[in-house]
Design an enzyme around this catalytic site. Sequence first.
Site, PDB file in Angstrom:
ATOM      1  N   LYS A 106      50.150 -10.737 -43.498  1.00 56.71           N
ATOM      2  CA  LYS A 106      49.833  -9.384 -43.971  1.00 56.71           C
ATOM      3  C   LYS A 106      50.734  -9.056 -45.129  1.00 56.71           C
ATOM      4  O   LYS A 106      51.844  -9.592 -45.234  1.00 56.71           O
ATOM      5  CB  LYS A 106      50.059  -8.358 -42.851  1.00 56.71           C
ATOM      6  CG  LYS A 106      49.304  -7.066 -43.045  1.00 56.71           C
ATOM      7  CD  LYS A 106      47.857  -7.181 -42.602  1.00 56.71           C
ATOM      8  CE  LYS A 106      47.076  -5.930 -42.878  1.00 56.71           C
ATOM      9  NZ  LYS A 106      45.770  -5.953 -42.202  1.00 56.71           N
ATOM     10  N   GLY A 218      39.489   8.984 -38.729  1.00 57.40           N
ATOM     11  CA  GLY A 218      39.650   8.205 -39.965  1.00 57.40           C
ATOM     12  C   GLY A 218      38.273   8.013 -40.561  1.00 57.40           C
ATOM     13  O   GLY A 218      37.344   7.571 -39.862  1.00 57.40           O
ATOM     14  N   TYR A 219      38.082   8.372 -41.835  1.00 56.90           N
ATOM     15  CA  TYR A 219      36.747   8.267 -42.421  1.00 56.90           C
ATOM     16  C   TYR A 219      36.793   7.459 -43.711  1.00 56.90           C
ATOM     17  O   TYR A 219      36.241   7.827 -44.735  1.00 56.90           O
ATOM     18  CB  TYR A 219      36.153   9.671 -42.653  1.00 56.90           C
ATOM     19  CG  TYR A 219      34.674   9.705 -42.378  1.00 56.90           C
ATOM     20  CD1 TYR A 219      34.193   9.484 -41.085  1.00 56.90           C
ATOM     21  CD2 TYR A 219      33.755   9.920 -43.391  1.00 56.90           C
ATOM     22  CE1 TYR A 219      32.839   9.484 -40.819  1.00 56.90           C
ATOM     23  CE2 TYR A 219      32.389   9.928 -43.136  1.00 56.90           C
ATOM     24  CZ  TYR A 219      31.945   9.710 -41.847  1.00 56.90           C
ATOM     25  OH  TYR A 219      30.587   9.713 -41.572  1.00 56.90           O
ATOM     26  N   GLY A 220      37.486   6.327 -43.657  1.00 58.33           N
ATOM     27  CA  GLY A 220      37.568   5.428 -44.799  1.00 58.33           C
ATOM     28  C   GLY A 220      36.577   4.299 -44.618  1.00 58.33           C
ATOM     29  O   GLY A 220      35.497   4.473 -44.042  1.00 58.33           O
ATOM     30  N   ASN A 221      36.964   3.132 -45.084  1.00 62.04           N
ATOM     31  CA  ASN A 221      36.067   1.977 -45.036  1.00 62.04           C
ATOM     32  C   ASN A 221      35.597   1.698 -43.600  1.00 62.04           C
ATOM     33  O   ASN A 221      34.401   1.619 -43.335  1.00 62.04           O
ATOM     34  CB  ASN A 221      36.827   0.774 -45.621  1.00 62.04           C
ATOM     35  CG  ASN A 221      35.981  -0.476 -45.627  1.00 62.04           C
ATOM     36  OD1 ASN A 221      35.532  -0.918 -44.585  1.00 62.04           O
ATOM     37  ND2 ASN A 221      35.742  -1.042 -46.798  1.00 62.04           N
ATOM     38  N   ALA A 222      36.528   1.588 -42.667  1.00 62.51           N
ATOM     39  CA  ALA A 222      36.156   1.240 -41.293  1.00 62.51           C
ATOM     40  C   ALA A 222      35.429   2.407 -40.608  1.00 62.51           C
ATOM     41  O   ALA A 222      34.336   2.242 -40.059  1.00 62.51           O
ATOM     42  CB  ALA A 222      37.412   0.842 -40.512  1.00 62.51           C
ATOM     43  N   GLY A 223      36.040   3.600 -40.638  1.00 59.93           N
ATOM     44  CA  GLY A 223      35.520   4.745 -39.889  1.00 59.93           C
ATOM     45  C   GLY A 223      34.176   5.249 -40.384  1.00 59.93           C
ATOM     46  O   GLY A 223      33.267   5.524 -39.589  1.00 59.93           O
TER      47      GLY A 223
HETATM   48  P1  NAD Z   1      40.832   3.348 -45.705  1.00 60.23           P
HETATM   49  O1  NAD Z   1      41.946   3.511 -46.631  1.00 60.23           O
HETATM   50  O2  NAD Z   1      39.484   3.057 -46.259  1.00 60.23           O
HETATM   51  O3  NAD Z   1      40.685   4.666 -44.792  1.00 60.23           O
HETATM   52  C1  NAD Z   1      41.706   5.210 -44.043  1.00 60.23           C
HETATM   53  C2  NAD Z   1      41.214   6.537 -43.494  1.00 60.23           C
HETATM   54  O4  NAD Z   1      42.175   7.040 -42.562  1.00 60.23           O
HETATM   55  C3  NAD Z   1      41.029   7.627 -44.552  1.00 60.23           C
HETATM   56  O5  NAD Z   1      39.861   8.378 -44.244  1.00 60.23           O
HETATM   57  C4  NAD Z   1      42.259   8.514 -44.369  1.00 60.23           C
HETATM   58  O6  NAD Z   1      42.019   9.856 -44.761  1.00 60.23           O
HETATM   59  C5  NAD Z   1      42.433   8.399 -42.877  1.00 60.23           C
HETATM   60  N1  NAD Z   1      43.769   8.748 -42.426  1.00 60.23           N
HETATM   61  C6  NAD Z   1      44.964   8.420 -42.988  1.00 60.23           C
HETATM   62  N2  NAD Z   1      45.960   8.955 -42.251  1.00 60.23           N
HETATM   63  C7  NAD Z   1      45.358   9.601 -41.210  1.00 60.23           C
HETATM   64  C8  NAD Z   1      45.829  10.345 -40.113  1.00 60.23           C
HETATM   65  N3  NAD Z   1      47.137  10.549 -39.941  1.00 60.23           N
HETATM   66  N4  NAD Z   1      44.922  10.837 -39.238  1.00 60.23           N
HETATM   67  C9  NAD Z   1      43.604  10.647 -39.424  1.00 60.23           C
HETATM   68  N5  NAD Z   1      43.107   9.966 -40.441  1.00 60.23           N
HETATM   69  C10 NAD Z   1      43.964   9.455 -41.320  1.00 60.23           C
HETATM   70  O7  NAD Z   1      41.300   2.249 -44.656  1.00 60.23           O
HETATM   71  P2  NAD Z   1      40.402   1.318 -43.739  1.00 60.23           P
HETATM   72  O8  NAD Z   1      40.194   0.047 -44.447  1.00 60.23           O
HETATM   73  O9  NAD Z   1      39.233   2.096 -43.216  1.00 60.23           O
HETATM   74  O10 NAD Z   1      41.427   1.020 -42.556  1.00 60.23           O
HETATM   75  C11 NAD Z   1      41.576   1.902 -41.444  1.00 60.23           C
HETATM   76  C12 NAD Z   1      42.194   1.113 -40.302  1.00 60.23           C
HETATM   77  O11 NAD Z   1      41.351   0.009 -40.002  1.00 60.23           O
HETATM   78  C13 NAD Z   1      43.577   0.523 -40.601  1.00 60.23           C
HETATM   79  O12 NAD Z   1      44.351   0.538 -39.430  1.00 60.23           O
HETATM   80  C14 NAD Z   1      43.258  -0.885 -41.003  1.00 60.23           C
HETATM   81  O13 NAD Z   1      44.364  -1.763 -40.811  1.00 60.23           O
HETATM   82  C15 NAD Z   1      42.124  -1.174 -40.050  1.00 60.23           C
HETATM   83  N6  NAD Z   1      41.285  -2.291 -40.465  1.00 60.23           N
HETATM   84  C16 NAD Z   1      40.567  -2.239 -41.620  1.00 60.23           C
HETATM   85  C17 NAD Z   1      39.817  -3.356 -41.987  1.00 60.23           C
HETATM   86  C18 NAD Z   1      38.959  -3.346 -43.217  1.00 60.23           C
HETATM   87  O14 NAD Z   1      38.289  -4.354 -43.460  1.00 60.23           O
HETATM   88  N7  NAD Z   1      38.885  -2.274 -43.966  1.00 60.23           N
HETATM   89  C19 NAD Z   1      39.812  -4.497 -41.189  1.00 60.23           C
HETATM   90  C20 NAD Z   1      40.545  -4.498 -40.002  1.00 60.23           C
HETATM   91  C21 NAD Z   1      41.292  -3.381 -39.660  1.00 60.23           C
END
Ligand code: NAD
Length: 423
Positions: A106, A218-223
């Site tokens: 990582k 969480g409403y980013g890529n995963a959510g």
């Molecule tokens: P991202 O940057 O696209 O989104 C993160 C989201 O979390 C945003 O909506 C942000 O506003 C929100 N956030 C940040 N702090 C917060 C808080 N305190 N409370 C509530 N929401 C909060 O990131 P992502 O890629 O969606 O990753 C989210 C999680 O999923 C991480 O733990 C990451 O390690 C994990 N993950 C992601 C992937 C991937 O392919 N994207 C793969 C495996 C695991």
Amino acid sequence: MDASINPFENALKQLENAQKTEPIDEDIYQLLRHPQRIIELSIPVKMDSGELKFFTGYRVQYNDAPGPTKGGIRYHPHVTLDEVMALAAWMTWKCSVAGLPYGGAKGGVICNPKEMSEGEIERLSRGYARALANCIGPEVDIPAPDVYTNPQIMAWMSDEYNKAVGKELPATFTGKPIENGGSEGRGISTGVGGTFIVREVAKKLGLKAEETSVAVQGYGNAGSIVAQKLDEMGYKIVAVSDSKGGIYSEHGFDPHKILSCKSEVGTVGECGHIGVLAEGGDFQKITNEELLELDVDILIPAALENQITVENADKIKAKAVVELANGPTTPAADEILFEKGIIVVPDILANAGGVSVSYYEWYQNMNDAHWTEEEVFEKLDTLLTKAFADVSEKSDNNKTDMRTAAFILAVHKVAEKVKERGY
Ligand code: NAD
């Protein structure tokens, strides 16, 4: 996130739980408690103001016995070495649970991309790739996106890496844009993978999609992807949140409309009023803490670590927690949830969709192939359904929680590789 909880200590505690339940050789166990290689970088970046700033970056290659190491790069102001070590350890177990020929790694950079211009982010990303060029490669260590990094950042890094080594090696980075050698489906793979896991856990609970309520933190890529895809499959998304807060309605929301609203107003917390309710009715604004404690069938933490702790574990009412985020539940909270009969599908299984499609991307780059999105997700469904069944069976047989079961399966496989190689 509770910053007082050290995520690497959590990762070690989880390993210890697996060791107590089904031990491996003591020396190998000790070896697996230590990251193999830790790289610390100081990255010079010329800011738009003309000022020269130095950013601290890390890459942790946790264990390469199963194969080249693999793991994302996180940009966040709260990145710490302990966090990166924990994430690298989890990547090792995740690749193993998913049956991928990789060890875990990582990366992270302490920065706040929300306060940086595109040019500054590009210079930082190129600086990170340049500084790491000697330590990564398609058969060495393969980075990918994580929190606040994306395909564009991977394209800059890949370009900089190719220049540094004087060769075109697209398989060094995954999560690239399609036109730069990315895989179909990679951008949405963690969320799509999450839907296969939700489907399997709902089956285990005897719930049909239409009668299953879901809250997503969480409403980013995963959510955002898991919410939209689950909605398309008939599940009811009753609550969502991001770093600024959230919304709840027992009638459910249209997650697609929430996403377009978020891009307009900046936060899902302000989106209740813009016609996003699925069937009319009322909604209320909630905090992230309140979202976790809602009476829903499935809770999906998809933000950061340490969200479910001893402070709130006994207030969790969901029947199952599907961890799309890495490390959202602390070990002490795990015990409480297990006693309450709540199924926790651990991160190393639930969010393995991302790294699995990264593996498909790497495989396509190495073999000059290009698969359709349908082919990619068909393979992913088969892979995750099997991984879920294996972990679920182990957890039922051992009468243990799914995390410990997943750790046992993963750690035993890695230990076997360590032994074969004679580390
Ligand atoms: P991202 O940057 O696209 O989104 C993160 C989201 O979390 C945003 O909506 C942000 O506003 C929100 N956030 C940040 N702090 C917060 C808080 N305190 N409370 C509530 N929401 C909060 O990131 P992502 O890629 O969606 O990753 C989210 C999680 O999923 C991480 O733990 C990451 O390690 C994990 N993950 C992601 C992937 C991937 O392919 N994207 C793969 C495996 C695991």
